[in-house]
Design an enzyme around this catalytic site. Structure first.
Site, PDB file in Angstrom:
ATOM      1  N   TYR A 168       7.386   2.199 -13.093  1.00 20.66           N
ATOM      2  CA  TYR A 168       8.202   0.995 -13.083  1.00 20.66           C
ATOM      3  C   TYR A 168       7.356  -0.183 -12.613  1.00 20.66           C
ATOM      4  CZ  TYR A 168      11.930  -2.277 -12.800  1.00 20.66           C
ATOM      5  OH  TYR A 168      12.706  -3.375 -13.026  1.00 20.66           O
ATOM      6  N   GLN A 181      -1.284 -10.918   3.939  1.00 17.04           N
ATOM      7  CA  GLN A 181      -0.094 -10.078   4.031  1.00 17.04           C
ATOM      8  C   GLN A 181       1.157 -10.940   4.006  1.00 17.04           C
ATOM      9  OE1 GLN A 181      -0.675  -6.828   3.979  1.00 17.04           O
ATOM     10  NE2 GLN A 181       1.495  -6.714   3.525  1.00 17.04           N
ATOM     11  N   HIS A 234       2.831 -12.296   0.732  1.00 16.85           N
ATOM     12  CA  HIS A 234       3.526 -11.396  -0.196  1.00 16.85           C
ATOM     13  C   HIS A 234       5.029 -11.638  -0.186  1.00 16.85           C
ATOM     14  CE1 HIS A 234       0.882  -8.547  -2.132  1.00 16.85           C
ATOM     15  NE2 HIS A 234       0.190  -8.378  -1.024  1.00 16.85           N
ATOM     16  N   GLU A 250       0.861   0.086   7.745  1.00 16.81           N
ATOM     17  CA  GLU A 250       0.464   0.360   6.358  1.00 16.81           C
ATOM     18  C   GLU A 250      -1.031   0.056   6.178  1.00 16.81           C
ATOM     19  OE1 GLU A 250       2.201  -2.438   3.728  1.00 16.81           O
ATOM     20  OE2 GLU A 250       1.813  -1.255   1.911  1.00 16.81           O
ATOM     21  N   HIS A 251      -1.441  -1.152   6.571  1.00 14.95           N
ATOM     22  CA  HIS A 251      -2.847  -1.559   6.484  1.00 14.95           C
ATOM     23  C   HIS A 251      -3.379  -1.807   7.887  1.00 14.95           C
ATOM     24  CE1 HIS A 251      -0.866  -3.350   2.810  1.00 14.95           C
ATOM     25  NE2 HIS A 251      -1.836  -2.669   2.228  1.00 14.95           N
ATOM     26  N   ASP A 258      -6.602  -4.137  -2.005  1.00 13.43           N
ATOM     27  CA  ASP A 258      -5.503  -4.366  -2.949  1.00 13.43           C
ATOM     28  C   ASP A 258      -5.953  -4.270  -4.394  1.00 13.43           C
ATOM     29  OD1 ASP A 258      -3.578  -4.732  -1.068  1.00 13.43           O
ATOM     30  OD2 ASP A 258      -3.757  -6.921  -1.004  1.00 13.43           O
ATOM     31  N   HIS A 315      16.504  43.424  -1.695  1.00 19.77           N
ATOM     32  CA  HIS A 315      15.109  43.073  -1.398  1.00 19.77           C
ATOM     33  C   HIS A 315      14.359  44.319  -0.929  1.00 19.77           C
ATOM     34  CE1 HIS A 315      16.598  38.946  -1.404  1.00 19.77           C
ATOM     35  NE2 HIS A 315      15.388  38.470  -1.231  1.00 19.77           N
TER      36      HIS A 315
END
Lengths: 433, 433
Positions: free
Chosen positions: B130, B259, B262, B327-328, B361, B420
């Site tokens: 997507y 950052q 964004h 995240e970073h 990135d 079993h």
């Protein structure tokens, strides 16, 4: 009575599609109830967990008795027979040996540009294992969930297992001890999942929650996903057996019934090139159903979802199997390796007639937590990777940045992310001064 | 104006906890609307997708125009400048080289018992990517999602990217072509996710869906999870920079703003041992905000969620960073490797002042799809593993079954799973005859 199908019959495609899409689970909508329980545990911590345990498990706890004490565990473990203990030990040893091989390697390398790239793996700090109480309280599940976490290096490992009316399964506690679980809480349901996800005064918050459970547990795991990691949401279990003329009808019947006895919604299917073997398996299943302890469950599963499919050859069996994407796949054929190579989608493959699926449930070594309901198309069984996470690493040098930086700047500008471009440009300008 | 904090201030713990738990996303409840859209697409296929595209994107399509034709893609790709094309090619090449190293090994070994154990990896058959339309339609995301799938060996790779009012981003189609995507559909939203999960007359059903999107796309991915695999549900993005006195205030300010630009809900934080550097970064951020194109977005992010934290030493920085699980993570310090070793939780680490996050990135090689909102505690960035699944393998011999079968039988009996146990016993009895 299970279906008996021929792949060359004109209505086979319809019948096979129905087998694939059979709705084996009633969707019980407990989502609102679970949302309320989670909110309550977040707001009131131990007090909420204690109240809910009183309500659902008819058990009165205090913060001090939420967890089993060491002495309580000792006492339960002492009830386990030496033979059962030895069997658990063997299982644990083999599961540990297998999963130790799964540990991934860190990597780091230097490029031509001078840049260093790589990644490293680290365990999650804390993991929580959910173990159902009552009938489906399996010590083997404790080992299968906890040992990969230990092998991954998880420092803190807790377990929640409800004890309705105070009934405890000593084997579950023995397995917890063997697997090195730090604390066992006698709580269950959505309240246990909420407690492990958010923490209470007594139950520590964990980073990852795994293990099977009922509709409440499953709904709670879905809801806390994101706050913590979870394993898959397991659906009803299934086995697919492929057999040629070398298959043993009695063994195959018992393998199919091993799956069926788990749950009336389990599914057991045989695909065979040998019609006579297929008929013999149908008869053997019926014979065993006459005497099996769990005949009611196994019989319902076999009647509603079971099937024997006669195919032209093993190539056709492989194609049908990939559409099925079974959790467990047994290859009771003369050349199992060759057949395995033709199949793409399966959670676990058991090669040859001497490898009953039940071995994999306990002592084979591979994990018995496997993708159900066709999800083997895109997911894998539980492993050490579920308890590790990867951090990517990059180190540029001035020369490396000079080599790749201008392309980064260009792409940043094309995406209208000016500061991205400037952060590269500022460094490149320093080089050019 | 971002916060300026000292770790030794009496109220620091409160302020830091607030930074960690800042609610950066409005939970838009679109779940009912998304459920209706998915049901509609399942029931009516192309017709529903076409109607919904008319409604949301003001675009009239037919089954024949749902996908871009090869000629249409050619025409768009021709609009891309040679420089942009070269930058995309370099990025693709480096991403492919990095992800190729991630390919895991199959394994098989023979035990002392004679049993063979192992596992193998196989790609999913089909994956769907997507890609948002409009402002957040990033060609770099196409590369970052599609190339790992291609490296994993996914045979069929499709992409959905809405084109509201017919507006197409040529760079997105160029990236799709470079990444080897088979078909690009000009549809978006929950209807695109539903079409890829269930298939329509024109859109093929896939096994795994990845890629970012708005609240509708995220809700749709959650809903189809289980039917297909999904990647993570990404939250707002964040960067944490750790700097000692060797840090460059201007570079760090631009990294923080990369950052912040964004999304107004992005978070940028500096932790530094050097108070003067911290002050200089605050000033540099303000200076750049005066002239940056996306100053409104970046300024809101910096004002609402930004922070500079002065700490005693780098050990303290490491402890705070693990609580943040960013995240970073940029390490603008003299000895970045040593500091990286003290930190456990981060999606990606950028080592040293010459490694701006923006390189990661685009052209670093590692993936830019990374765990957000503290989920680096338990999850990893996108990789080839997201497009592979593992099948475990086991083959017992009669001797191996004789060695481990009795323990399996014993555990089966202890779990009241009689069939079993019998499936193992029937084989062991054959050996003893």
């Amino acid at each position: 009575m299970a279906q008996f199908l021929h792949s060359d019959a004109p209505d086979f495609e319809t019948a096979f599609s129905e087998l694939l899409s059979a709705k084996r689970e009633d969707a019980v909508d407990v989502d609102d109830a679970v949302a309320a329980i989670i909110a309550d545990v977040r707001a009131r911590g131990d007090a909420a967990v204690i109240e809910l345990t009183h309500k659902f498990d008819r058990l009165d706890l205090t913060p001090g008795t939420l967890a089993f004490s060491v002495e309580e565990v000792d006492a339960e473990v002492a009830k386990v027979s030496a033979e059962d203990r030895a069997a658990l030990d063997l299982a644990a040893e083999r599961i540990e040996a297998y999963h130790t091989r799964q540990m991934p390697e860190d990597a780091a390398w230097e490029e031509d540009t001078g840049a260093m790239l790589g990644w490293r793996w680290r365990p999650v700090d804390a993991a929580g294992l959910y173990v159902p109480g009552g009938l489906a309280s399996y010590p083997s599940s404790v080992l299968m969930n906890a040992i990969p976490a230990r092998v991954a290096g998880v420092k803190r490992l807790v377990m929640c297992c409800p004890t309705p009316d105070g009934v405890v399964n000593p084997l579950v506690l023995a397995a917890a001890r063997i697997a090195g679980i730090d604390q066992v809480f006698r709580i269950g349901g959505a309240q246990a999942v909420a407690a492990m996800a958010y923490g209470t005064e007594t139950v520590p918050a964990v980073d990852k929650i795994t293990g099977p459970g009922n509709a409440y547990v499953a709904a709670a795991k879905r809801r806390v996903f994101g706050r913590v990691g979870i394993d898959m949401i397991a659906g009803p279990s299934e086995v697919l057996v492929i057999a040629d003329e070398t298959g043993d009808a009695d063994w195959i019947a018992l393998d199919l019934l091993s799956q069926a006895e788990h749950d009336a919604s389990a599914q057991s299917v045989l695909i065979t090139t040998d019609e006579a073997l297929g008929r013999a398996v149908m008869e053997a299943v019926d014979r065993h159903l006459g005497v099996l302890q769990r005949a009611a469950i196994a019989g319902a599963s076999w009647r509603d979802f079971g099937a024997v499919i006669v195919v032209r050859d093993l190539d056709e069996a492989a194609v049908l199997t990939d559409r099925f994407a079974p959790e467990h796949l047994e290859l009771c054929v003369a050349e199992p390796d060759g057949l395995a190579g033709k199949i793409t989608h399966a959670g676990a493959i058991f090669l040859g007639s001497w490898t009953p699926e039940a071995v994999g449930d306990y002592v084979g070594g591979p994990n018995h937590v496997l993708p159900t309901a066709r999800s083997a198309r895109f997911s894998s069984g539980l492993s050490v990777l579920d308890f590790l996470k990867r951090t990517t690493l990059a180190r540029m040098t001035p020369a490396a940045l000079a080599a790749v930086g201008p392309a980064a700047e260009r792409l940043a500008i094309s995406e209208s992310l000016e500061a991205h471009g400037l952060s590269v440009r500022a460094r490149l300008d320093r080089l050019n001064r």
